[in-house]
Design a protein around this motif. Structure first.
Motif, mmCIF file in Angstrom:
data_model
loop_
_atom_site.group_PDB
_atom_site.id
_atom_site.type_symbol
_atom_site.label_atom_id
_atom_site.label_comp_id
_atom_site.label_asym_id
_atom_site.label_seq_id
_atom_site.Cartn_x
_atom_site.Cartn_y
_atom_site.Cartn_z
ATOM 1 N N GLU A 1 58.441 25.013 -27.294
ATOM 2 C CA GLU A 1 57.451 24.844 -26.380
ATOM 3 C C GLU A 1 56.634 25.833 -25.790
ATOM 4 O OE1 GLU A 1 54.643 22.779 -25.513
ATOM 5 O OE2 GLU A 1 56.096 21.423 -26.316
ATOM 6 N N GLN B 1 53.955 27.468 -22.438
ATOM 7 C CA GLN B 1 53.628 27.366 -21.392
ATOM 8 C C GLN B 1 52.183 26.926 -20.795
ATOM 9 O OE1 GLN B 1 55.246 31.613 -20.223
ATOM 10 N NE2 GLN B 1 54.998 30.510 -18.413
ATOM 11 N N LEU B 2 52.037 26.291 -20.062
ATOM 12 C CA LEU B 2 50.750 25.613 -19.350
ATOM 13 C C LEU B 2 50.424 26.874 -18.232
ATOM 14 C CD1 LEU B 2 48.346 23.450 -19.595
ATOM 15 C CD2 LEU B 2 49.561 22.424 -17.882
ATOM 16 N N LYS C 1 46.618 26.073 -22.294
ATOM 17 C CA LYS C 1 47.965 25.899 -23.220
ATOM 18 C C LYS C 1 48.244 26.723 -24.092
ATOM 19 C CE LYS C 1 51.170 22.583 -24.010
ATOM 20 N NZ LYS C 1 52.609 23.541 -24.136
ATOM 21 N N ARG D 1 54.412 16.480 -23.983
ATOM 22 C CA ARG D 1 54.871 17.840 -23.521
ATOM 23 C C ARG D 1 53.738 17.983 -22.457
ATOM 24 N NH1 ARG D 1 58.299 20.260 -27.072
ATOM 25 N NH2 ARG D 1 59.749 18.794 -28.162
ATOM 26 N N GLN E 1 53.870 15.843 -19.325
ATOM 27 C CA GLN E 1 54.814 16.315 -18.595
ATOM 28 C C GLN E 1 54.624 17.379 -17.734
ATOM 29 O OE1 GLN E 1 57.908 16.740 -21.385
ATOM 30 N NE2 GLN E 1 58.712 14.678 -21.476
ATOM 31 N N GLN E 2 53.965 18.563 -18.334
ATOM 32 C CA GLN E 2 53.517 19.645 -17.862
ATOM 33 C C GLN E 2 52.453 19.547 -16.747
ATOM 34 O OE1 GLN E 2 52.469 22.279 -21.465
ATOM 35 N NE2 GLN E 2 54.620 23.290 -20.971
#
Length: 445
Positions: A74, A76-77, A103, A251, A254-255
């Protein structure tokens, strides 16, 4: 031009002249109507995410760099407020800038690009299916068994092949080699030399072709047809790739929730995705629309020389057409987006889902790559910067403001969120990156 290709005169003129513009998709539907017409559903997205979770233990075993995440691949944001200030030039209608995020799929572990989401997923699915078919793995058994000596012996008798401009080939080659498959990547003429060398160091066979992406894919497909032990990952027509990408929507949701960013009627979400053949942005758009409904607005970004998905959608049919039909040469520094014809699988799915597509000239890619490093300290490759002009097109163009007005969003943009999705660049050699950076620095502003 092909006799089957019919375009609005203005669209054809802008495409032929390579003038950047925003094309709006008038066939976009409310999600309830779009879902009713689709062969895939939200359940497919959630099943892909469930499978990613099942494969996490195996991935942590194969790739030590995933130990800290428990095998989850995954990105990071990142908040992008400094980039927003550097890029902002809005004048139209007093539209607010909203919140900006990046993203960061340019830094996805293992493969270093967005293609890890689809490519690794498809090869894992193939490996599991092959092991089950041979009676060496039960359907409910731990996927970590796929790294056993017995299964590596089986996989060594089989080949995984793909046609690629670079990043998909890297993701396929890395996971195939890690599992013990023979791996072959058919590379198009636009592929960067460093990507070929990275694959060769992993033990992957690289087959170079003089033609573009379509030529490389066709060659790989034909080779696989002749060898029953070869599994071909077909970027132009792969449901497995598509659903692998779609799990990214879970994902991101969720972020955003973790960052206290709501997505609803009062807080619209805009997502800008670089686009080549359409699989990665298409899968992500599919997932986002089915998860977040009509509150998310996805826009694709394509090079002015390679607007394959824009052309396919604007032409009106469900079969892809070539950018050469409008006099374009498919030559761009955005090698990951150098695609002359859209995915035949993705195009009809996007007709009712994507909000629009905008085109980007190469100098803008270099400038935005430079501005990102200067403002946020992040390094990407040129193709990964394709979506950065998205907020400008939506907020500061007649077409974009018209879209906001039609959607009833003009008075809600202060509470809007804009996500710029990057796609590759983690492994770009220093010398090559700084060459791109210098070209961006010299762009006149």
């Amino acid at each position: 031009m092909s006799h089957e290709l019919t375009l609005a005169p203005r669209v054809e003129r802008l495409l032929r002249s390579r003038e950047p513009f925003l094309w709006l998709n008038e066939q976009r539907l409310p999600i309830r109507e779009a879902a009713a017409k689709s062969s895939l559903q939200l359940a497919d997205v959630m099943e892909a995410e469930r499978r990613w979770q099942r494969f996490a233990g195996l991935l942590a075993t194969l790739f030590p760099e995933l130990a800290a995440s428990g095998g989850i691949i995954e990105s990071q944001l990142f908040p992008a407020y400094r980039l927003r200030e550097r890029m902002w030039t809005a004048r139209a209608a007093g539209v607010s800038r909203g919140r900006w995020f990046i993203k960061g799929d340019h830094a996805l572990p293992v493969a270093g690009s967005i293609k890890a989401r689809g490519g690794i997923y498809e090869v894992l699915m193939h490996a599991e299916a092959l092991a089950i078919e041979r009676g060496l793995l039960g359907p409910a058994e731990d996927p970590r068994m796929l790294s056993s000596a017995t299964l590596r012996t089986l996989f060594a008798q089989h080949e995984v092949a793909v046609g690629s401009t670079g990043n998909l080939g890297l993701s396929i080659g890395v996971i195939a080699a890690a599992l013990g498959f023979q791996a072959t990547v058919h590379m198009s003429s636009d592929a960067k030399e460093w990507k070929k060398e990275r694959l060769r160091k992993r033990g992957v066979e690289v087959v170079e072709h003089a033609g573009d992406f379509g030529v490389a894919v066709a060659a790989g497909r034909e080779q696989a047809r002749r060898n029953p032990l070869t599994y071909f990952v077909d970027d132009e027509n792969s449901p497995r790739l598509f659903v692998g990408y779609s799990a990214a929507a879970v994902r991101l949701k969720q972020q955003l929730s973790a960052a206290n960013v709501p997505v609803d009627a009062e807080h619209p979400l805009f997502v800008y995705l670089p686009c080549g053949v359409g699989g990665a942005p298409g899968g992500i758009t599919f997932g986002l629309r089915h998860l977040l409904g009509d509150h998310v607005h996805c826009f694709f970004a394509e090079p002015v020389a390679s607007p394959a998905v824009l052309l396919g959608l604007a032409a009106g049919g469900d079969r892809p057409v070539s950018v050469r039909d409008v006099g374009l040469d498919n030559r761009t520094e955005a090698d990951g987006l150098a695609v002359g014809q859209a995915s035949e699988f993705v195009l009809p799915l996007m007709r009712s889902l994507v909000a629009g597509v905008f085109t980007v000239p190469d100098p803008d890619l270099f400038e935005d790559l430079y501005l990102l490093e200067q403002s946020e300290g992040l390094r990407i490759e040129p193709s990964a910067a394709a979506g950065f002009r998205g907020p400008r097109w939506v907020l500061d163009s007649a077409a974009g403001v018209g879209y906001l007005r039609e959607q009833g969003l003009l008075d809600r943009m202060e509470a809007a969120t804009h996500v710029l999705w990057t796609t590759g660049g983690a492994f770009v050699p220093e010398e090559e990156y700084w060459r791109f950076h210098e070209r961006g620095r010299k762009v006149k502003r």
